[in-house]
Design an enzyme around this catalytic site. Structure first.
Site, short mmCIF file in Angstrom:
data_model
loop_
_atom_site.label_atom_id
_atom_site.label_comp_id
_atom_site.label_asym_id
_atom_site.label_seq_id
_atom_site.Cartn_x
_atom_site.Cartn_y
_atom_site.Cartn_z
N ASN A 35 0.84 -1.21 0.00
CA ASN A 35 0.00 0.00 0.00
C ASN A 35 0.87 1.26 0.00
OD1 ASN A 35 -2.59 1.22 -0.01
ND2 ASN A 35 -2.38 1.68 2.17
N ASP A 58 8.29 -8.97 3.61
CA ASP A 58 6.97 -9.12 4.23
C ASP A 58 7.14 -9.47 5.70
OD1 ASP A 58 4.38 -10.43 5.01
OD2 ASP A 58 3.95 -9.94 2.91
N SER A 124 -4.80 1.95 17.58
CA SER A 124 -5.79 2.91 17.09
C SER A 124 -6.83 3.18 18.16
CB SER A 124 -6.47 2.30 15.86
OG SER A 124 -7.64 3.01 15.53
N TYR A 148 -10.85 -5.26 11.65
CA TYR A 148 -9.62 -4.45 11.76
C TYR A 148 -9.34 -4.12 13.22
CZ TYR A 148 -6.81 -0.17 11.85
OH TYR A 148 -5.86 0.78 12.16
N LYS A 152 -6.15 -5.17 15.99
CA LYS A 152 -5.36 -4.25 16.84
C LYS A 152 -5.44 -4.69 18.30
CE LYS A 152 -3.80 -1.44 13.70
NZ LYS A 152 -2.38 -1.49 13.35
N ARG A 290 -22.94 6.43 7.81
CA ARG A 290 -22.19 5.24 7.40
C ARG A 290 -22.29 4.20 8.53
NH1 ARG A 290 -15.82 6.07 6.11
NH2 ARG A 290 -15.81 6.67 8.30
N GLY A 292 -21.59 1.66 11.27
CA GLY A 292 -20.43 1.44 12.14
C GLY A 292 -19.78 2.72 12.64
P1 NAD Z 1 -0.18 2.78 5.15
O1 NAD Z 1 -0.98 1.75 4.44
O2 NAD Z 1 0.12 4.05 4.44
O3 NAD Z 1 1.20 2.14 5.63
C1 NAD Z 1 1.34 0.78 5.94
C2 NAD Z 1 2.60 0.28 5.26
O4 NAD Z 1 2.78 -1.10 5.58
C3 NAD Z 1 2.53 0.38 3.73
O5 NAD Z 1 3.73 0.95 3.26
C4 NAD Z 1 2.38 -1.07 3.27
O6 NAD Z 1 2.95 -1.28 2.00
C5 NAD Z 1 3.10 -1.80 4.39
N1 NAD Z 1 2.70 -3.20 4.58
C6 NAD Z 1 1.43 -3.68 4.68
N2 NAD Z 1 1.46 -5.01 4.89
C7 NAD Z 1 2.77 -5.37 4.95
C8 NAD Z 1 3.45 -6.59 5.16
N3 NAD Z 1 2.77 -7.74 5.34
N4 NAD Z 1 4.79 -6.60 5.16
C9 NAD Z 1 5.51 -5.45 4.97
N5 NAD Z 1 4.91 -4.27 4.75
C10 NAD Z 1 3.56 -4.22 4.75
O7 NAD Z 1 -0.91 3.08 6.53
P2 NAD Z 1 -0.68 4.23 7.59
O8 NAD Z 1 -1.84 5.14 7.54
O9 NAD Z 1 0.68 4.77 7.48
O10 NAD Z 1 -0.83 3.37 8.93
C11 NAD Z 1 0.28 2.79 9.57
C12 NAD Z 1 -0.17 2.00 10.77
O11 NAD Z 1 -0.93 2.84 11.64
C13 NAD Z 1 -1.10 0.82 10.42
O12 NAD Z 1 -0.76 -0.26 11.26
C14 NAD Z 1 -2.48 1.34 10.75
O13 NAD Z 1 -3.36 0.31 11.12
C15 NAD Z 1 -2.18 2.25 11.93
N6 NAD Z 1 -3.19 3.32 12.10
C16 NAD Z 1 -3.42 4.16 11.05
C17 NAD Z 1 -4.40 5.14 11.20
C18 NAD Z 1 -4.71 6.08 10.06
O14 NAD Z 1 -5.74 6.75 10.10
N7 NAD Z 1 -3.88 6.21 9.03
C19 NAD Z 1 -5.11 5.27 12.40
C20 NAD Z 1 -4.82 4.39 13.44
C21 NAD Z 1 -3.84 3.42 13.28
C1 UD1 Z 2 -12.03 5.41 10.50
C2 UD1 Z 2 -12.12 4.00 10.98
C3 UD1 Z 2 -11.25 3.84 12.21
C4 UD1 Z 2 -9.82 4.30 11.95
C5 UD1 Z 2 -9.88 5.76 11.47
C6 UD1 Z 2 -8.54 6.36 11.17
C7 UD1 Z 2 -14.40 3.37 10.26
C8 UD1 Z 2 -15.75 2.97 10.70
N1 UD1 Z 2 -13.51 3.67 11.24
O1 UD1 Z 2 -12.55 6.19 11.52
O2 UD1 Z 2 -11.23 2.50 12.63
O3 UD1 Z 2 -9.05 4.20 13.13
O4 UD1 Z 2 -10.67 5.81 10.28
O5 UD1 Z 2 -7.96 5.70 10.08
O6 UD1 Z 2 -14.10 3.39 9.08
N2 UD1 Z 2 -16.78 11.08 6.64
C9 UD1 Z 2 -17.68 11.63 5.73
N3 UD1 Z 2 -17.49 11.40 4.40
C10 UD1 Z 2 -16.44 10.64 3.93
C11 UD1 Z 2 -15.53 10.08 4.86
C12 UD1 Z 2 -15.75 10.31 6.22
O7 UD1 Z 2 -18.63 12.31 6.12
O8 UD1 Z 2 -16.34 10.45 2.71
C13 UD1 Z 2 -16.98 11.36 8.08
C14 UD1 Z 2 -17.19 10.13 8.95
O9 UD1 Z 2 -18.56 9.82 9.02
C15 UD1 Z 2 -16.59 10.60 10.28
C16 UD1 Z 2 -15.47 11.55 9.87
O10 UD1 Z 2 -15.78 11.96 8.54
O11 UD1 Z 2 -17.55 11.34 11.01
C17 UD1 Z 2 -14.10 10.91 9.87
O12 UD1 Z 2 -14.16 9.72 9.08
P1 UD1 Z 2 -12.85 8.85 8.77
O13 UD1 Z 2 -11.78 9.71 8.25
O14 UD1 Z 2 -13.29 7.69 7.93
O15 UD1 Z 2 -12.37 8.34 10.19
P2 UD1 Z 2 -13.19 7.57 11.36
O16 UD1 Z 2 -14.60 7.35 10.99
O17 UD1 Z 2 -12.90 8.26 12.62
#
Ligand code: NAD
Ligand code: UD1
Length: 336
Positions: A35, A58, A124, A148, A152, A290, A292
């Site tokens: 990704n 990986d 998260s 998901y 975690k 949406r 959930g």
């Molecule tokens: P991202 O997808 O941009 O980064 C994840 C990276 O991991 C990517 O570069 C992908 O190629 C790599 N990857 C996936 N599976 C792999 C594997 N099996 N082996 C090696 N590499 C692998 O995501 P992000 O937004 O940077 O999130 C990073 C971490 O933070 C994730 O664990 C995600 O669950 C957690 N997180 C993200 C958010 C968010 O909103 N972005 C919120 C809470 C927690």
């Molecule tokens: C989502 C994930 C959560 C994850 C977080 C950060 C779900 C149910 N939860 O949360 O597990 O930790 O992202 O990656 O997906 N919204 C709109 N229109 C859109 C997109 C979002 O109105 O097209 C609203 C949503 O309803 C919410 C807010 O924007 O109120 C934020 O949404 P989003 O960015 O998807 O994050 P979370 O819902 O907090």
């Protein structure tokens, strides 16, 4: 002495690499690019002026991980790699359990066999589930609401069991709220594949003309303007939170810490701030909720401040400004 950063080419990982390198640490990225894009690694090098070692691999491949941990003389691991789309996790749960849970297990076994005990994990706010009270404190009951979130929570439980079995481990479980924004250079940022699930990348694609309008999921929540409220945090603040957590790993333990700002913002407030900072219109319509989604959640941040000496500094305007700077310079993400 090097820090292995799994998923270091991804959104949060790339920003964290920049902060670690800027603070004088050696890092090695370990990513399978499922990704992300290798161009992100070149951009990290451009920002920091340093060559960034990167291994394609990986996290489920334990022997390969052991070889890399030894070759680079690693002393700690920051673990971002994994799958993160909530909707997709309900469609493909086994892929999520395999990548996130089995991958983390293989990584921890590799560390154990190499005698490396310092670990930072990307958790998260989703592990808190339906709020019993707000702001969420770290001792709020835990309850995952989708596959998901369950991955975690399972990994968090695994980490708590591991520390209970062997007090040599130093583990920081960082519970992120809603990371947005980009590095101020505009060289790295969030580059989602396909239709974005999250709010800020969707707004960005509307502003750059890739999508016609934003659908706001629900206008009838019991919040100040009826739209959902979240705790958005600038990804550079978040990355600096990892640096603070790395210093904290000097003390053995297994500690969960919220990384948020403590402030809730509604969807309409985010749209307004984005329009203001980008000078672009973001057309939207309000559609049904949406499935959930929670109405509102945000972090209690006192514990992060007390334990890490860290707090988020950047406000919503900076988050929008830096998101727009990245998006307007890279309208097709890394594939310009
Ligand atoms: P991202 O997808 O941009 O980064 C994840 C990276 O991991 C990517 O570069 C992908 O190629 C790599 N990857 C996936 N599976 C792999 C594997 N099996 N082996 C090696 N590499 C692998 O995501 P992000 O937004 O940077 O999130 C990073 C971490 O933070 C994730 O664990 C995600 O669950 C957690 N997180 C993200 C958010 C968010 O909103 N972005 C919120 C809470 C927690
Ligand atoms: C989502 C994930 C959560 C994850 C977080 C950060 C779900 C149910 N939860 O949360 O597990 O930790 O992202 O990656 O997906 N919204 C709109 N229109 C859109 C997109 C979002 O109105 O097209 C609203 C949503 O309803 C919410 C807010 O924007 O109120 C934020 O949404 P989003 O960015 O998807 O994050 P979370 O819902 O907090």
């Amino acid at each position: 002495m090097t820090v292995l950063i799994t998923g270091g080419a991804g959104f949060i990982g790339s920003h964290t690499c920049v902060e670690f390198i800027a603070a004088g640490h050696d890092v090695v990225i370990y990513d399978n690019f499922e990704n992300s894009n290798p161009i992100a690694v070149e951009r990290i090098a451009a920002i920091t002026g340093k060559t960034v070692p990167c291994v394609t691999g990986d996290i489920r491949d334990q022997p390969h991980l052991e070889a890399v941990l030894q070759d680079y003389n690693c002393q700690a691991v920051v673990h971002f790699a994994g799958l993160k789309a909530v909707g997709e996790s309900a469609v493909k749960p086994l892929a999520y359990y395999e990548n996130n849970v089995q991958g983390s297990l293989a990584l921890l076994k590799a560390m154990q066999s190499c005698g490396i005990y310092k670990f930072i994990f990307s958790s998260s706010a989703t592990v808190y589930g339906t709020p019993e009270f707000l702001p969420y404190t770290e001792d709020h009951p835990l309850q995952a609401m989708n596959p998901y979130g369950r991955t975690k929570l399972m990994i968090e439980d695994m980490l708590r069991d591991l520390y209970a079995s062997d007090p040599k481990w130093s583990i920081a479980i960082l519970r992120y709220f809603n990371p947005v924004g980009a590095h101020e250079s505009g060289l790295i940022g969030e580059d989602p594949q396909g239709i974005p699930n999250n709010l800020m990348p969707f707004i960005t694609q509307v502003a750059t003309g890739r999508r016609e309008k934003l659908s706001i999921f629900g206008g009838d929540y019991e919040t100040r303007d009826g739209t959902g409220v979240r705790d958005y945090i600038h990804v550079v603040d978040l990355a600096q939170g990892h640096l603070a957590a790395y210093d904290f790993l000097k003390i053995p333990g297994c500690t969960a810490i919220n990384l948020g700002t403590g402030q809730g913002q509604s969807v309409l407030e985010v749209v307004g701030a984005f329009e203001h900072m980008s000078n672009q219109k973001v057309p939207y319509e309000i559609v049904p909720r949406r499935a959930g989604d929670l109405p509102e959640f945000y972090a209690q941040t006192d514990f992060a401040q007390k334990t890490l000496g860290w707090r988020a500094k950047k406000d919503l305007r900076e988050m929008c400004k830096d998101t727009w700077n990245w998006a307007s310079k890279n309208p097709q993400g890394y594939e310009n």
